[in-house]
Design a protein around this motif. Structure first.
Motif: not given
Length: 290
Positions: A188-196, A246-250
């Motif tokens: 998911e793009p938002e998750m990827l942005q948070l990870a980056e 995962l989103m909350d954890a990021l």
């Protein structure tokens, strides 16, 4: 005492050759190791060779054997090994030059240092070293180490050269067996942005001195406590909660994350309380003595 060379021979590029010595670039002598002792006598156990029919045998009676069929061996004498002579026994003949990045890290094996063998070799060695440095490439050559030919890379490093033996392709396992069932799908793009963003927040320059072996340090601390007659302190790893979302954890990781700090060794002083630090900064710094 001068270090002992693992290999001596010639570095050769076309018609140019230079006597060189090869030295191991790493050592495991500082690692903590244990000996096998008898539980009652605490005497060190000697590992002795045993023949199923004769019992204990002398090491001088041992020979090398190659198993060509199940439990069938052909005896290999030292003279047989000496008769197997190829160029790379005594010569690193440079065959090609490649970009260092093109050599997959999975093929890189053991590191070595390469130095000229004697003052007469230094001029040629320096010319070859600087040619490698200016080209930005590494050389591909071969040499025989431990009764087998190894493909190696050779590059400039400080005033010497750096050699890395490469694994044979037959020794490297394919990835399909391990990665075959991992999905290729895009996250998911938002998750990827948070990870980056989390990666960017932790960017630093790698310095191996900042990453000491914490297990080795804890192991030595336990040994010292036992030597003093104290009961070893049991240090347990902190418990980690299960990641439910995962989103909350990021997001939580990004908000709590701090820039990477150097790992402290036991020799470093503990941090001062905030109040004391504040008062200390108010005073002029004392001059350092050199």
């Amino acid at each position: 005492m001068a270090p002992r060379a693992s290999w001596k021979g010639y570095l050769k590029l076309s018609l140019v050759s230079c006597p060189v010595r090869l030295y191991p670039a790493t050592s495991s002598s500082e690692r903590i190791s244990f000996n096998q002792l008898h539980k009652d006598t605490h005497n060190r156990i000697n590992m002795k060779p045993v023949d199923p029919e004769l019992g204990l045998v002398e090491r001088s009676d041992l020979v090398k054997g190659y198993e060509y069929e199940d439990k069938k061996y052909i005896i290999i004498e030292d003279s047989d090994l000496d008769s197997v002579r190829i160029e790379s026994n005594h010569t690193m003949n440079i065959e090609a030059f490649v970009d260092e990045r093109s050599v997959d890290v999975i093929y890189q094996d053991a590191p070595y240092y390469l130095a000229p063998d004697g003052a007469m070799a230094e001029e040629t060695f320096v010319v070859l070293r600087e040619a490698l440095r200016k080209s930005g490439k590494v050389a591909i050559a071969r040499l025989v180490l431990s009764s087998r030919e190894r493909v190696i890379t050779i590059g400039a490093r400080e005033t010497g050269m750096f050699v890395c033996t490469l694994r044979n392709p037959s020794e490297v396992r394919g990835t399909a067996e391990y990665f075959g069932n991992i999905p290729v799908g895009k996250p998911e793009p938002e998750m990827l942005q948070l990870a980056e963003a989390l990666i960017q927040q932790k960017l630093t320059t790698f310095d191996p001195k900042n990453y000491e072996d914490r297990y080795e340090v804890a192991l030595m601390q336990m040994i010292r406590e036992k030597l003093k007659g104290h009961k070893p302190i049991i240090a347990e790893a902190p418990e980690r909660g299960n990641v439910i979302n995962l989103m909350d954890a990021l997001k939580a990781s990004l908000s709590q994350s701090k820039p990477p700090a150097k790992s402290k060794t036991k020799s470093e002083p503990a941090a001062k309380p905030a109040a004391k630090v504040a008062s200390a900064t108010a005073k002029p710094a004392a001059k350092q003595k050199f």
